[in-house]
Motif scaffolding. Structure first.
Motif, PDB file in Angstrom:
ATOM      1  N   THR A  61      82.349  37.972  -8.567  1.00 51.66           N
ATOM      2  CA  THR A  61      82.634  38.515  -7.240  1.00 51.66           C
ATOM      3  C   THR A  61      81.928  39.844  -7.017  1.00 51.66           C
ATOM      4  OG1 THR A  61      84.796  37.437  -7.194  1.00 51.66           O
ATOM      5  CG2 THR A  61      84.499  39.292  -5.692  1.00 51.66           C
ATOM      6  N   HIS A  62      81.934  40.693  -8.035  1.00 50.17           N
ATOM      7  CA  HIS A  62      81.458  42.071  -7.882  1.00 50.17           C
ATOM      8  C   HIS A  62      80.197  42.326  -8.695  1.00 50.17           C
ATOM      9  CE1 HIS A  62      85.823  42.286  -7.010  1.00 50.17           C
ATOM     10  NE2 HIS A  62      85.393  43.052  -6.027  1.00 50.17           N
ATOM     11  N   ILE A  63      79.228  42.979  -8.062  1.00 54.40           N
ATOM     12  CA  ILE A  63      78.054  43.426  -8.801  1.00 54.40           C
ATOM     13  C   ILE A  63      78.440  44.637  -9.649  1.00 54.40           C
ATOM     14  CG2 ILE A  63      76.368  42.520  -7.161  1.00 54.40           C
ATOM     15  CD1 ILE A  63      76.147  45.343  -5.988  1.00 54.40           C
ATOM     16  N   ASN A  64      77.665  44.913 -10.680  1.00 54.44           N
ATOM     17  CA  ASN A  64      77.909  46.103 -11.487  1.00 54.44           C
ATOM     18  C   ASN A  64      76.875  47.175 -11.117  1.00 54.44           C
ATOM     19  OD1 ASN A  64      75.515  45.426 -12.847  1.00 54.44           O
ATOM     20  ND2 ASN A  64      76.586  44.471 -14.556  1.00 54.44           N
ATOM     21  N   PHE A  65      76.837  48.242 -11.902  1.00 58.50           N
ATOM     22  CA  PHE A  65      75.932  49.352 -11.592  1.00 58.50           C
ATOM     23  C   PHE A  65      74.476  48.886 -11.520  1.00 58.50           C
ATOM     24  CE2 PHE A  65      73.145  52.848 -12.785  1.00 58.50           C
ATOM     25  CZ  PHE A  65      73.499  53.791 -11.836  1.00 58.50           C
ATOM     26  N   ARG A  66      74.034  48.074 -12.500  1.00 55.09           N
ATOM     27  CA  ARG A  66      72.646  47.607 -12.507  1.00 55.09           C
ATOM     28  C   ARG A  66      72.352  46.751 -11.274  1.00 55.09           C
ATOM     29  NH1 ARG A  66      73.976  47.809 -17.239  1.00 55.09           N
ATOM     30  NH2 ARG A  66      74.254  45.923 -18.349  1.00 55.09           N
ATOM     31  N   GLY A  67      73.302  45.880 -10.932  1.00 53.60           N
ATOM     32  CA  GLY A  67      73.122  45.058  -9.740  1.00 53.60           C
ATOM     33  C   GLY A  67      73.086  45.902  -8.481  1.00 53.60           C
ATOM     34  N   GLY A  68      73.932  46.926  -8.446  1.00 48.10           N
ATOM     35  CA  GLY A  68      73.944  47.835  -7.305  1.00 48.10           C
ATOM     36  C   GLY A  68      72.637  48.587  -7.175  1.00 48.10           C
ATOM     37  N   LYS A  69      72.103  49.013  -8.299  1.00 43.87           N
ATOM     38  CA  LYS A  69      70.823  49.732  -8.286  1.00 43.87           C
ATOM     39  C   LYS A  69      69.697  48.810  -7.798  1.00 43.87           C
ATOM     40  CE  LYS A  69      67.959  52.654 -11.205  1.00 43.87           C
ATOM     41  NZ  LYS A  69      67.769  53.232 -12.541  1.00 43.87           N
ATOM     42  N   HIS A  70      69.729  47.571  -8.252  1.00 47.49           N
ATOM     43  CA  HIS A  70      68.727  46.595  -7.823  1.00 47.49           C
ATOM     44  C   HIS A  70      68.817  46.348  -6.315  1.00 47.49           C
ATOM     45  CE1 HIS A  70      66.272  42.988  -7.689  1.00 47.49           C
ATOM     46  NE2 HIS A  70      67.286  42.342  -7.169  1.00 47.49           N
ATOM     47  N   LEU A  71      70.028  46.086  -5.818  1.00 52.97           N
ATOM     48  CA  LEU A  71      70.202  45.846  -4.384  1.00 52.97           C
ATOM     49  C   LEU A  71      69.893  47.083  -3.556  1.00 52.97           C
ATOM     50  CD1 LEU A  71      73.358  43.570  -4.319  1.00 52.97           C
ATOM     51  CD2 LEU A  71      71.027  42.959  -3.656  1.00 52.97           C
TER      52      LEU A  71
END
Length: 157
Positions: A123-133
């Motif tokens: 459901t939730h992105i993590n820090f790395r996913g957030g940085k990518h997005l």
């Protein structure tokens, strides 16, 4: 109070992104969500008239089927349609984060990435996913600004 806040610190852009927790496996009708979001946008427009508004869609969210397979919740795509309609009806910008993530099944890919870019709740992105997005979002904003500047320069000629 919010008008006073705007006088002390006026915003140029307000970004809205919420709704993922109401997306469900069978979610088809988000009329109440739409009504509340339109009201919130109207309130922001009234109190921050100089600010642009941008609505980010929800991202992908998976669930397990009866067979145990991971799939994008059907409610996610329905909710995004509602969000697109809200943005169009209220005359604000829209960014489809679901598509930026990779669309259908992208949450599972982010979870399984090495290193992982999302949590195992699918459901939730993590820090790395957030940085990518955030990087993709930034590129979109810069591209939009470049197109705006080109159009303005062309119109000035």
């Amino acid at each position: 109070m919010i008008k006073e806040f705007n006088q002390k610190r006026p915003y140029d852009l307000i970004i809205l992104e919420y709704g993922l927790n109401i997306a469900t496996e069978r979610g088809r009708n988000y009329d109440n969500y739409q009504k509340g979001l339109l009201k919130a946008i109207g309130h922001l427009k009234e109190n921050f008239p100089q600010a642009g508004l941008l609505l980010l869609s929800v991202g992908d969210r998976d669930y397990r089927t009866e067979n145990g397979d991971l799939r994008t919740m059907p409610g996610v795509k329905n909710l995004i349609r509602y969000q697109q309609n809200v943005a169009a009806e209220s005359g604000i910008a829209f960014w489809n984060m679901f598509e930026a993530m990779g669309g259908e099944g992208s949450m599972a890919k982010l979870v399984q990435a090495k290193p992982s870019m999302a949590n195992y709740d699918y459901t939730h992105i993590n820090f790395r996913g957030g940085k990518h997005l955030a990087g993709l979002f930034y590129e979109t904003l810069i591209y939009g600004k470049q197109q705006y500047d080109r159009r303005r320069a062309y119109e000035a000629k």
